[in-house]
Structure formats: structure tokens, C-alpha cells
Design a protein around this motif. Structure first.
Motif, PDB file in Angstrom:
ATOM      1  N   HIS A  28      82.417  54.913  29.793  1.00 23.09           N
ATOM      2  CA  HIS A  28      81.421  55.210  30.642  1.00 23.09           C
ATOM      3  C   HIS A  28      80.764  56.286  29.876  1.00 23.09           C
ATOM      4  N   LEU A  29      79.439  56.000  29.522  1.00 20.98           N
ATOM      5  CA  LEU A  29      79.810  57.399  29.353  1.00 20.98           C
ATOM      6  C   LEU A  29      77.450  58.056  29.934  1.00 20.98           C
ATOM      7  N   ARG A  30      77.963  59.072  29.722  1.00 18.01           N
ATOM      8  CA  ARG A  30      75.837  59.977  29.888  1.00 18.01           C
ATOM      9  C   ARG A  30      76.095  60.658  28.369  1.00 18.01           C
ATOM     10  N   ALA A  31      74.603  60.799  28.097  1.00 19.59           N
ATOM     11  CA  ALA A  31      73.644  61.087  26.714  1.00 19.59           C
ATOM     12  C   ALA A  31      73.319  61.354  27.449  1.00 19.59           C
ATOM     13  N   TRP A  32      72.638  62.463  26.123  1.00 19.38           N
ATOM     14  CA  TRP A  32      70.647  62.855  25.885  1.00 19.38           C
ATOM     15  C   TRP A  32      70.538  63.916  25.202  1.00 19.38           C
ATOM     16  N   GLY A  33      68.747  63.464  25.250  1.00 16.35           N
ATOM     17  CA  GLY A  33      68.332  64.442  23.343  1.00 16.35           C
ATOM     18  C   GLY A  33      67.355  63.477  23.160  1.00 16.35           C
ATOM     19  N   ARG A  34      66.253  63.798  22.504  1.00 14.24           N
ATOM     20  CA  ARG A  34      65.448  63.299  21.583  1.00 14.24           C
ATOM     21  C   ARG A  34      65.515  61.463  21.006  1.00 14.24           C
ATOM     22  N   ILE A  35      64.472  60.981  22.095  1.00 13.51           N
ATOM     23  CA  ILE A  35      64.583  59.425  21.745  1.00 13.51           C
ATOM     24  C   ILE A  35      64.036  59.068  20.664  1.00 13.51           C
ATOM     25  N   SER A  36      63.888  58.796  19.387  1.00 13.52           N
ATOM     26  CA  SER A  36      63.634  58.262  18.096  1.00 13.52           C
ATOM     27  C   SER A  36      63.725  56.731  18.274  1.00 13.52           C
ATOM     28  N   GLU A  37      63.126  56.631  16.987  1.00 14.80           N
ATOM     29  CA  GLU A  37      63.632  54.320  16.600  1.00 14.80           C
ATOM     30  C   GLU A  37      63.553  54.225  15.898  1.00 14.80           C
ATOM     31  N   ARG A  38      64.371  53.204  15.371  1.00 15.34           N
ATOM     32  CA  ARG A  38      64.919  52.571  14.210  1.00 15.34           C
ATOM     33  C   ARG A  38      64.711  51.245  14.020  1.00 15.34           C
ATOM     34  N   ASP A  39      63.899  51.034  12.914  1.00 16.99           N
ATOM     35  CA  ASP A  39      63.524  49.364  13.305  1.00 16.99           C
ATOM     36  C   ASP A  39      63.321  49.221  14.638  1.00 16.99           C
ATOM     37  N   GLY A  40      62.733  49.433  15.162  1.00 11.72           N
ATOM     38  CA  GLY A  40      62.235  49.143  16.520  1.00 11.72           C
ATOM     39  C   GLY A  40      63.509  49.535  17.662  1.00 11.72           C
ATOM     40  N   HIS A  41      64.655  49.846  17.676  1.00  9.92           N
ATOM     41  CA  HIS A  41      65.500  49.883  18.322  1.00  9.92           C
ATOM     42  C   HIS A  41      65.018  51.967  18.588  1.00  9.92           C
ATOM     43  N   LYS A  42      65.935  51.886  20.391  1.00 12.60           N
ATOM     44  CA  LYS A  42      65.685  53.278  20.431  1.00 12.60           C
ATOM     45  C   LYS A  42      67.676  53.835  19.941  1.00 12.60           C
ATOM     46  N   VAL A  43      67.259  54.899  19.587  1.00 11.47           N
ATOM     47  CA  VAL A  43      68.273  55.895  18.972  1.00 11.47           C
ATOM     48  C   VAL A  43      68.262  57.185  19.901  1.00 11.47           C
ATOM     49  N   LEU A  44      69.733  57.439  19.886  1.00  7.43           N
ATOM     50  CA  LEU A  44      69.647  59.218  19.632  1.00  7.43           C
ATOM     51  C   LEU A  44      70.459  59.266  18.425  1.00  7.43           C
ATOM     52  N   TYR A  45      69.784  60.407  17.745  1.00  7.66           N
ATOM     53  CA  TYR A  45      70.745  61.298  16.880  1.00  7.66           C
ATOM     54  C   TYR A  45      71.296  62.436  17.182  1.00  7.66           C
ATOM     55  N   ASN A  46      73.278  62.353  17.539  1.00  7.86           N
ATOM     56  CA  ASN A  46      74.058  63.582  17.652  1.00  7.86           C
ATOM     57  C   ASN A  46      73.658  63.889  18.921  1.00  7.86           C
ATOM     58  N   PRO A  47      73.822  62.996  19.684  1.00  6.66           N
ATOM     59  CA  PRO A  47      72.794  63.320  21.698  1.00  6.66           C
ATOM     60  C   PRO A  47      74.180  64.331  21.660  1.00  6.66           C
ATOM     61  N   TYR A  48      73.819  64.667  22.928  1.00  5.00           N
ATOM     62  CA  TYR A  48      74.774  65.365  23.504  1.00  5.00           C
ATOM     63  C   TYR A  48      75.632  64.600  24.762  1.00  5.00           C
ATOM     64  N   TYR A  49      76.860  64.906  24.912  1.00  4.82           N
ATOM     65  CA  TYR A  49      77.535  63.593  25.604  1.00  4.82           C
ATOM     66  C   TYR A  49      78.282  64.201  26.380  1.00  4.82           C
ATOM     67  N   GLU A  50      77.974  63.298  27.915  1.00  5.16           N
ATOM     68  CA  GLU A  50      79.528  63.241  28.700  1.00  5.16           C
ATOM     69  C   GLU A  50      80.254  62.731  28.921  1.00  5.16           C
ATOM     70  N   LEU A  51      81.652  62.190  29.183  1.00  7.64           N
ATOM     71  CA  LEU A  51      82.938  61.224  29.336  1.00  7.64           C
ATOM     72  C   LEU A  51      82.877  61.020  31.251  1.00  7.64           C
ATOM     73  N   GLN A  52      82.769  59.564  31.077  1.00  9.25           N
ATOM     74  CA  GLN A  52      82.543  59.420  32.751  1.00  9.25           C
ATOM     75  C   GLN A  52      83.868  58.468  33.010  1.00  9.25           C
ATOM     76  N   THR A  53      84.005  58.999  33.896  1.00 12.40           N
ATOM     77  CA  THR A  53      85.150  57.475  34.610  1.00 12.40           C
ATOM     78  C   THR A  53      84.134  56.265  35.383  1.00 12.40           C
ATOM     79  N   SER A  54      85.143  55.131  34.666  1.00 11.80           N
ATOM     80  CA  SER A  54      84.469  53.866  35.204  1.00 11.80           C
ATOM     81  C   SER A  54      84.203  53.589  36.781  1.00 11.80           C
ATOM     82  N   GLY A  55      85.074  54.124  37.399  1.00 12.92           N
ATOM     83  CA  GLY A  55      85.121  53.956  38.664  1.00 12.92           C
ATOM     84  C   GLY A  55      83.392  54.171  39.420  1.00 12.92           C
TER      85      GLY A  55
END
Length: 126
Positions: free
Chosen positions: A99-126
Motif C-alpha cells: 500500500h502506498l500514497r503517491a502524488w504529483g501531476r496526473i498525465s495520460e499515456r495511451d488513455g490511462h492515467k499516469v504519474l511520472y516520478n511521483p512522490y510517495y509514502e509507503l503505508q502499512t496495510s492494516g
């Protein structure tokens, strides 16, 4: 207990017994993302800054002669977002099921949402 709260309880209880495990898991991921203050992936639009929270479904290395990329699909219960780290072959903690939290600017590639080089935080699964 008010009638509205009781009705919601019974509706949730019936849904829990009649839904399949995959749908219940998606509902739980979506609820958790919403409670964290993150946006639902299905509501994010290309060009806007957003934070999403979910579980990594897959992680793959795409080596190339120019620049390798590490790609991971993050699913939040509503839709997947592809996380792409350019020039990376491996990132500790980025693995399927995490599980993780990711943030940045949303882009599209081939009709799918993408985050390039996102910032992220690993989360606990519980």
C-alpha cells in the motif's frame, strides 16, 4: 439509533454477504483512500495535481537502451494509475501488494492515467 443509520447498517451488511471478495476489497480500498484525504483515481483529470492512495497490483522493469523505467500499477478501488519512475531499475519497498500514497501531476499515456516520478509514502496495510 435513527432510521437512516439503521438502514445504512443493514444495506452494508447485505452487501457484505452478497458481494464477491474482489468487490469488497475494491470498496475497502476506495473507503480508505477517501478517509485519508486522497482523491479517487477515477475523479482525477490529466494536468491536475493529485494524491492517490491504494495497493500496488503489479511492478515491472522496462529496460531500454536509453533509459530504464520502473512501472507500477496502483489501484485505489475505483481505477488504476500507472506510477513511472524514469531511470530506476528498483526501489526498495515498491513491490506488488504494498500500500502506498503517491502524488504529483496526473498525465495520460495511451488513455490511462499516469504519474511520472511521483512522490510517495509507503503505508502499512492494516
Amino acid at each position: 439509533m435513527t432510521a437512516g443509520r439503521g438502514e445504512g447498517y443493514w444495506r452494508r451488511l447485505v452487501r457484505r454477504f452478497t458481494s464477491d471478495d474482489e468487490q469488497l476489497d475494491a470498496d475497502e480500498l476506495s473507503r480508505r483512500a477517501e478517509e485519508s484525504g486522497c482523491r479517487k483515481a477515477s475523479e482525477c483529470c490529466s494536468g491536475e495535481r493529485a494524491a492517490v492512495l491504494g495497493r500496488l497490483r503489479s511492478v515491472a522493469l522496462h529496460p531500454s537502451t536509453a533509459t530504464p523505467t520502473l512501472e507500477a500499477e496502483l489501484f485505489d478501488g475505483t481505477e488504476g494509475v500507472t506510477l513511472i519512475w524514469l531511470g530506476r531499475r528498483r526501489i526498495p519497498g515498491i513491490e506488488p501488494g504494498r500500500h502506498l500514497r503517491a502524488w504529483g501531476r496526473i498525465s495520460e499515456r495511451d488513455g490511462h492515467k499516469v504519474l511520472y516520478n511521483p512522490y510517495y509514502e509507503l503505508q502499512t496495510s492494516g
